[in-house]
Scaffold this motif. Structure first.
Motif, short mmCIF file in Angstrom:
data_model
loop_
_atom_site.label_atom_id
_atom_site.label_comp_id
_atom_site.label_asym_id
_atom_site.label_seq_id
_atom_site.Cartn_x
_atom_site.Cartn_y
_atom_site.Cartn_z
N GLU A 173 32.36 31.07 67.22
CA GLU A 173 33.98 31.31 66.99
C GLU A 173 34.74 30.29 67.61
OE1 GLU A 173 35.49 35.21 67.62
OE2 GLU A 173 33.42 36.18 67.24
N ASP A 277 36.04 36.96 59.76
CA ASP A 277 36.39 36.07 58.56
C ASP A 277 37.50 34.93 59.03
OD1 ASP A 277 35.03 38.17 57.34
OD2 ASP A 277 36.79 38.88 56.12
N LYS A 278 38.28 35.27 59.76
CA LYS A 278 39.23 34.36 60.28
C LYS A 278 38.71 32.99 60.90
CE LYS A 278 43.76 33.68 62.81
NZ LYS A 278 44.80 34.34 63.62
N SER A 279 37.66 33.20 61.84
CA SER A 279 37.09 32.19 62.43
C SER A 279 36.21 31.46 61.39
CB SER A 279 36.04 32.80 63.61
OG SER A 279 36.87 33.34 64.65
N ALA A 281 36.92 31.08 58.25
CA ALA A 281 37.78 30.25 57.66
C ALA A 281 38.49 29.37 58.10
CB ALA A 281 39.16 31.44 56.82
N THR A 282 38.70 29.46 59.79
CA THR A 282 39.40 28.30 60.38
C THR A 282 38.24 27.01 60.53
OG1 THR A 282 40.84 29.83 61.49
CG2 THR A 282 40.49 27.64 62.40
N SER A 287 40.79 28.70 53.38
CA SER A 287 41.68 30.06 53.62
C SER A 287 40.82 31.21 53.80
CB SER A 287 42.51 30.31 52.45
OG SER A 287 41.87 30.80 51.18
N GLN A 288 41.32 32.29 54.62
CA GLN A 288 40.80 33.47 55.09
C GLN A 288 40.66 34.36 53.45
OE1 GLN A 288 42.56 35.59 58.14
NE2 GLN A 288 41.30 37.35 57.62
N ARG A 289 41.43 34.14 52.50
CA ARG A 289 41.38 34.59 51.24
C ARG A 289 40.23 34.22 50.52
NH1 ARG A 289 46.50 35.55 47.38
NH2 ARG A 289 47.12 36.72 49.45
N VAL A 291 37.40 32.99 51.93
CA VAL A 291 36.13 33.57 52.41
C VAL A 291 36.28 34.90 52.02
CG1 VAL A 291 35.38 34.47 54.65
CG2 VAL A 291 36.38 32.25 54.59
N GLN A 292 37.09 35.81 51.86
CA GLN A 292 37.04 37.19 51.45
C GLN A 292 36.73 37.33 49.98
OE1 GLN A 292 40.88 38.59 52.60
NE2 GLN A 292 40.32 38.87 54.71
#
Length: 320
Positions: A173, A277-279, A281-282, A287-289, A291-292
């Motif tokens: 992360e 997910d946020k890590s 994506a970053t 974007s986090q979207r 990834v999702q």
């Protein structure tokens, strides 16, 4: 650049001039290089003696270059053979040294490194000298260098050394870590992850290990690390690595027989390793979207209603 072939700077400059021309006399070389005629004559004589130059037929005062692939390849091959023989001699001498050291004093099996500089140099040497495989346990928070600064691993991978690296989840992360990890995996690194690791450690060729003796210095305690040579302790450290490796989640981009492409397999392996997910994506700069959305695609492909079902399906179908 040609020092590895046994050429001095003056010899290289003269040889390059001969390569660029159909021939040159000592006076022309002297003028081009800004040296005396005597110095030019000496360096041309040296090139003749080394088989890098020859006299132009019918013009005894002019010299021309021997083709580089003929003149230099053989010299480099001989130099490589000399290096290989020297390396074998070093390995033999190291074996003799260790054998005598063990007889003299058991404490020789463990050497204590007492500075970050000493530890960094030892890590560099271990990876530079590795010939077969390096295994390591990587915890979050660096001690002497970040993963991005470990250029020795990439160089070793490029020359065919195997790497098995077990990462603590929190390390994955950290900023820039996934991009760095992907580069290593592309070069052949085998990577796995666990939620937590008990110790930092690296072992090269099963013969030399290093681990910090104090895990958290907090800036108050001087860093100390143990350099462990072949012994029961080293065998125990190798067994510890293998036991953790067997339990860990693979992290990778491609696997023969996997129905997933490299990007989806990498995403799935990070997800199953517990990276948020946020890590993901970053670090992957999406974007986090996005990834999702990709995870949803995998779930639909697996016929899974939850991420846990996705993990079960991935294991059953050999997606990882």
């Amino acid at each position: 650049m040609l020092s590895a072939a046994g050429l001095s700077a003056d010899e290289e400059a003269a040889y390059r001039l001969l390569v660029r021309t159909s021939g040159a006399a000592p006076a022309e070389l002297a003028e081009e290089a800004g040296v005396t005629d005597e110095a030019a004559q000496l360096v041309l004589g040296s090139l003749l003696a080394k088989g890098l130059a020859r006299v132009v037929p019918g013009e005894p005062d002019r010299f021309t270059a021997v083709a580089p692939d003929v003149a230099l390849a053989a010299r480099l091959h001989r130099r490589q053979e000399e290096v290989d023989r020297a390396r074998q001699a070093v390995e033999q001498l190291t074996g003799e040294y260790l054998a005598h050291a063990r007889r003299r004093e058991a404490a020789q099996l463990i050497e204590v490194l007492t500075s970050r500089a000493a530890l960094r140099e030892q890590l560099r040497l271990m990876q530079d000298n590795a010939r077969k495989e390096v295994v390591s346990l990587c915890r979050a928070g660096h001690v002497v260098m970040t993963s991005q600064e470990n250029l020795e691993e990439l160089a070793a991978l490029r020359r065919g050394v195997g790497f098995r690296v077990l990462y603590e989840r929190a390390l994955l992360e950290e900023p820039g870590m996934l991009v760095n990890l992907a580069e290593g995996i592309e070069l052949g690194e085998e990577a796995r992850s666990l939620p937590a690791l008990p110790v930092r450690m690296i072992i090269a060729d099963g013969e030399l290990g290093v681990l910090p003796l104090v895990q958290h210095t907090g800036g108050l305690t001087q860093l100390t690390a143990a350099l462990v040579r072949p012994s029961s302790l080293l065998e125990a450290l190798k067994a510890l690595f293998e036991s953790l490796w067997e339990r860990a989640t693979p992290v990778g981009r491609a696997m023969p027989g996997s129905p997933l492409d490299a990007d989806h397999r990498y995403l799935l392996s990070l997800l199953l390793a517990g990276v948020p997910d946020k890590s993901i994506a970053t670090q992957l700069k999406v974007s986090q979207r996005t990834v999702q959305r990709r995870i949803t695609h995998l779930m639909e492909r697996a016929g899974a209603q939850t991420r846990m079902q996705l993990a079960w399906h991935a294991a059953r179908e050999n997606w990882l």
